[in-house]
Design a protein around this motif. Structure first.
Motif, PDB file in Angstrom:
ATOM      1  N   PHE A   1       8.553  72.316 -19.810  1.00 31.92           N
ATOM      2  CA  PHE A   1       8.454  71.092 -19.014  1.00 31.92           C
ATOM      3  C   PHE A   1       9.876  70.634 -18.707  1.00 31.92           C
ATOM      4  CE2 PHE A   1       4.438  71.200 -21.291  1.00 31.92           C
ATOM      5  CZ  PHE A   1       3.544  70.967 -20.260  1.00 31.92           C
ATOM      6  N   PRO A   2      10.190  70.347 -17.437  1.00 26.87           N
ATOM      7  CA  PRO A   2      11.560  69.950 -17.094  1.00 26.87           C
ATOM      8  C   PRO A   2      11.977  68.664 -17.809  1.00 26.87           C
ATOM      9  CG  PRO A   2      10.282  70.455 -15.120  1.00 26.87           C
ATOM     10  CD  PRO A   2       9.320  70.428 -16.261  1.00 26.87           C
ATOM     11  N   ASP A   3      13.173  68.680 -18.358  1.00 26.99           N
ATOM     12  CA  ASP A   3      13.710  67.536 -19.096  1.00 26.99           C
ATOM     13  C   ASP A   3      13.631  66.246 -18.288  1.00 26.99           C
ATOM     14  OD1 ASP A   3      15.364  66.496 -21.435  1.00 26.99           O
ATOM     15  OD2 ASP A   3      16.691  66.037 -19.734  1.00 26.99           O
ATOM     16  N   ARG A   4      13.926  66.327 -16.992  1.00 27.75           N
ATOM     17  CA  ARG A   4      13.945  65.127 -16.145  1.00 27.75           C
ATOM     18  C   ARG A   4      12.546  64.542 -15.923  1.00 27.75           C
ATOM     19  NH1 ARG A   4      12.090  66.883 -11.417  1.00 27.75           N
ATOM     20  NH2 ARG A   4      12.411  69.026 -10.806  1.00 27.75           N
ATOM     21  N   LEU A   5      11.487  65.294 -16.278  1.00 30.36           N
ATOM     22  CA  LEU A   5      10.115  64.825 -16.095  1.00 30.36           C
ATOM     23  C   LEU A   5       9.441  64.422 -17.403  1.00 30.36           C
ATOM     24  CD1 LEU A   5       8.864  67.364 -13.414  1.00 30.36           C
ATOM     25  CD2 LEU A   5       9.789  65.068 -13.071  1.00 30.36           C
ATOM     26  N   VAL A   6      10.214  64.371 -18.490  1.00 27.59           N
ATOM     27  CA  VAL A   6       9.683  63.933 -19.782  1.00 27.59           C
ATOM     28  C   VAL A   6      10.391  62.629 -20.149  1.00 27.59           C
ATOM     29  CG1 VAL A   6       9.313  64.502 -22.206  1.00 27.59           C
ATOM     30  CG2 VAL A   6       9.282  66.327 -20.489  1.00 27.59           C
ATOM     31  N   PHE A   7       9.617  61.553 -20.205  1.00 32.13           N
ATOM     32  CA  PHE A   7      10.153  60.221 -20.479  1.00 32.13           C
ATOM     33  C   PHE A   7       9.783  59.809 -21.896  1.00 32.13           C
ATOM     34  CE2 PHE A   7       9.450  60.700 -15.999  1.00 32.13           C
ATOM     35  CZ  PHE A   7      10.570  60.135 -15.417  1.00 32.13           C
ATOM     36  N   THR A   8      10.604  58.944 -22.496  1.00 29.70           N
ATOM     37  CA  THR A   8      10.286  58.408 -23.814  1.00 29.70           C
ATOM     38  C   THR A   8      10.257  56.890 -23.749  1.00 29.70           C
ATOM     39  OG1 THR A   8      12.599  58.370 -24.539  1.00 29.70           O
ATOM     40  CG2 THR A   8      11.324  60.374 -25.028  1.00 29.70           C
ATOM     41  N   ALA A   9       9.389  56.313 -24.585  1.00 29.58           N
ATOM     42  CA  ALA A   9       9.286  54.861 -24.707  1.00 29.58           C
ATOM     43  C   ALA A   9       9.224  54.519 -26.188  1.00 29.58           C
ATOM     44  CB  ALA A   9       8.040  54.352 -23.995  1.00 29.58           C
ATOM     45  N   SER A  10       9.803  53.384 -26.545  1.00 25.91           N
ATOM     46  CA  SER A  10       9.869  53.012 -27.955  1.00 25.91           C
ATOM     47  C   SER A  10       8.696  52.156 -28.418  1.00 25.91           C
ATOM     48  CB  SER A  10      11.188  52.290 -28.243  1.00 25.91           C
ATOM     49  OG  SER A  10      11.263  51.112 -27.453  1.00 25.91           O
ATOM     50  N   ASP A  11       7.866  51.700 -27.500  1.00 22.66           N
ATOM     51  CA  ASP A  11       6.645  50.976 -27.872  1.00 22.66           C
ATOM     52  C   ASP A  11       5.693  50.925 -26.680  1.00 22.66           C
ATOM     53  OD1 ASP A  11       7.550  48.949 -26.198  1.00 22.66           O
ATOM     54  OD2 ASP A  11       7.696  47.428 -27.746  1.00 22.66           O
ATOM     55  N   GLY A  12       4.527  50.305 -26.877  1.00 18.70           N
ATOM     56  CA  GLY A  12       3.508  50.261 -25.835  1.00 18.70           C
ATOM     57  C   GLY A  12       3.948  49.527 -24.582  1.00 18.70           C
ATOM     58  N   TYR A  13       4.711  48.456 -24.742  1.00 18.26           N
ATOM     59  CA  TYR A  13       5.170  47.714 -23.575  1.00 18.26           C
ATOM     60  C   TYR A  13       6.120  48.543 -22.720  1.00 18.26           C
ATOM     61  CZ  TYR A  13       3.148  43.300 -25.033  1.00 18.26           C
ATOM     62  OH  TYR A  13       2.279  42.314 -25.356  1.00 18.26           O
ATOM     63  N   GLU A  14       7.072  49.183 -23.366  1.00 13.84           N
ATOM     64  CA  GLU A  14       8.008  50.024 -22.618  1.00 13.84           C
ATOM     65  C   GLU A  14       7.256  51.184 -21.958  1.00 13.84           C
ATOM     66  OE1 GLU A  14      12.255  52.349 -23.187  1.00 13.84           O
ATOM     67  OE2 GLU A  14      11.343  51.373 -24.924  1.00 13.84           O
ATOM     68  N   GLY A  15       6.251  51.717 -22.670  1.00 14.64           N
ATOM     69  CA  GLY A  15       5.416  52.769 -22.096  1.00 14.64           C
ATOM     70  C   GLY A  15       4.712  52.301 -20.840  1.00 14.64           C
ATOM     71  N   LEU A  16       4.165  51.081 -20.878  1.00  8.72           N
ATOM     72  CA  LEU A  16       3.497  50.530 -19.696  1.00  8.72           C
ATOM     73  C   LEU A  16       4.472  50.318 -18.547  1.00  8.72           C
ATOM     74  CD1 LEU A  16       1.027  47.998 -21.324  1.00  8.72           C
ATOM     75  CD2 LEU A  16       0.444  50.072 -20.074  1.00  8.72           C
ATOM     76  N   GLU A  17       5.692  49.877 -18.866  1.00 11.92           N
ATOM     77  CA  GLU A  17       6.706  49.699 -17.816  1.00 11.92           C
ATOM     78  C   GLU A  17       7.003  51.031 -17.128  1.00 11.92           C
ATOM     79  OE1 GLU A  17      10.216  47.837 -19.376  1.00 11.92           O
ATOM     80  OE2 GLU A  17       9.155  45.987 -19.868  1.00 11.92           O
ATOM     81  N   ILE A  18       7.136  52.087 -17.911  1.00  9.67           N
ATOM     82  CA  ILE A  18       7.398  53.410 -17.337  1.00  9.67           C
ATOM     83  C   ILE A  18       6.209  53.862 -16.495  1.00  9.67           C
ATOM     84  CG2 ILE A  18       7.721  55.863 -17.900  1.00  9.67           C
ATOM     85  CD1 ILE A  18       9.417  54.868 -20.331  1.00  9.67           C
ATOM     86  N   LEU A  19       4.993  53.655 -17.006  1.00 11.27           N
ATOM     87  CA  LEU A  19       3.786  54.038 -16.256  1.00 11.27           C
ATOM     88  C   LEU A  19       3.675  53.311 -14.921  1.00 11.27           C
ATOM     89  CD1 LEU A  19       1.094  54.218 -19.048  1.00 11.27           C
ATOM     90  CD2 LEU A  19       1.731  56.062 -17.502  1.00 11.27           C
ATOM     91  N   ARG A  20       4.126  52.067 -14.874  1.00  9.21           N
ATOM     92  CA  ARG A  20       4.049  51.290 -13.633  1.00  9.21           C
ATOM     93  C   ARG A  20       5.048  51.787 -12.594  1.00  9.21           C
ATOM     94  NH1 ARG A  20       3.146  46.631 -17.340  1.00  9.21           N
ATOM     95  NH2 ARG A  20       0.936  46.149 -17.091  1.00  9.21           N
ATOM     96  N   LYS A  21       6.155  52.384 -13.041  1.00  6.27           N
ATOM     97  CA  LYS A  21       7.219  52.792 -12.127  1.00  6.27           C
ATOM     98  C   LYS A  21       7.235  54.290 -11.823  1.00  6.27           C
ATOM     99  CE  LYS A  21      10.238  49.186 -13.953  1.00  6.27           C
ATOM    100  NZ  LYS A  21      11.394  48.909 -14.812  1.00  6.27           N
ATOM    101  N   THR A  22       6.595  55.090 -12.670  1.00  7.49           N
ATOM    102  CA  THR A  22       6.748  56.539 -12.594  1.00  7.49           C
ATOM    103  C   THR A  22       5.388  57.220 -12.660  1.00  7.49           C
ATOM    104  OG1 THR A  22       8.792  56.248 -13.862  1.00  7.49           O
ATOM    105  CG2 THR A  22       7.957  58.491 -13.644  1.00  7.49           C
ATOM    106  N   PRO A  23       5.140  58.195 -11.798  1.00 12.52           N
ATOM    107  CA  PRO A  23       3.883  58.940 -11.933  1.00 12.52           C
ATOM    108  C   PRO A  23       3.929  59.816 -13.197  1.00 12.52           C
ATOM    109  CG  PRO A  23       5.157  59.724 -10.045  1.00 12.52           C
ATOM    110  CD  PRO A  23       5.922  58.608 -10.654  1.00 12.52           C
TER     111      PRO A  23
END
Length: 189
Positions: free
Chosen positions: A23-45
């Motif tokens: 999996f390409p490094d640039r397409l794997v995101f990390t989040a430190s909690d549920g809120y940050e995860g939701l923020e990433i989900l809202r901005k990134t497919p």
């Protein structure tokens, strides 16, 4: 891919495993909690979430404004573990993607934790310590054998039934009717 874990070292380790699985490094995101995860989900497919069972809100999210709080059937609160995070994804009207596949990582735990995670809508559960082969198998299972998504008053998530053998009389026809209803239903995101 999105990896959600409070411990950055673990999130980076899972990310490294995903990168090693091509999996390409640039397409794997990390989040430190549920809120940050939701923020990433809202901005990134995102196509898949891997989250830890032991998940709690970070300090920076402890004093959020009311409009940022996630509403679930249990009320307004920050997700207090990975299963609650998944439940928020599946049931909240503010969810960026209710249908996204989720793999839950958990340490050795009681079976009731596994049942709880399953009942919150987790697609697959993987016990720690993880290895690349087991993670790859779970990802392949989700990709090659997607399960229907169930929307009912008491459950939203992948069909928990993995085997179709020995269905009660009339169940197969009822499932076809349920799928027609589901496909014709618009779910607000």
């Amino acid at each position: 891919m999105l990896v959600v874990d409070n411990e950055q070292k673990i999130a980076n380790l899972v990310k490294d495993v995903l990168v090693a699985l091509s999996f390409p490094d640039r397409l794997v995101f990390t989040a430190s909690d549920g809120y940050e995860g939701l923020e990433i989900l809202r901005k990134t497919p995102i196509d898949l979430i891997i989250t830890d069972w032991e998940l709690h809100p970070n300090e920076k999210y402890s004093k959020l404004v009311k409009s940022a709080i996630i509403r679930t059937r249990w009320g307004d609160f920050p997700p207090t573990n990975g299963a609650n995070f998944v439940d928020c994804l599946r049931t909240s009207s503010k969810s960026p993607n209710r249908f996204i596949p989720v793999i839950m990582l958990t340490g050795p735990t009681q079976s009731n934790h596994i049942y709880y995670a399953r009942d919150c809508g987790v697609n697959e559960i993987l016990m720690k310590p993880i290895n690349a082969e087991d993670l790859a198998r779970r990802i392949i299972a989700i990709a090659d054998h997607p399960r229907d998504f169930i929307v009912s008053p008491n459950y939203r998530g992948p069909d928990r039934r993995r085997k179709l053998a020995n269905l009660p009389e009339g169940a197969e026809e009822r499932r076809k009717i349920d799928m027609k209803i589901f496909k014709n239903t618009t779910v607000a995101s």
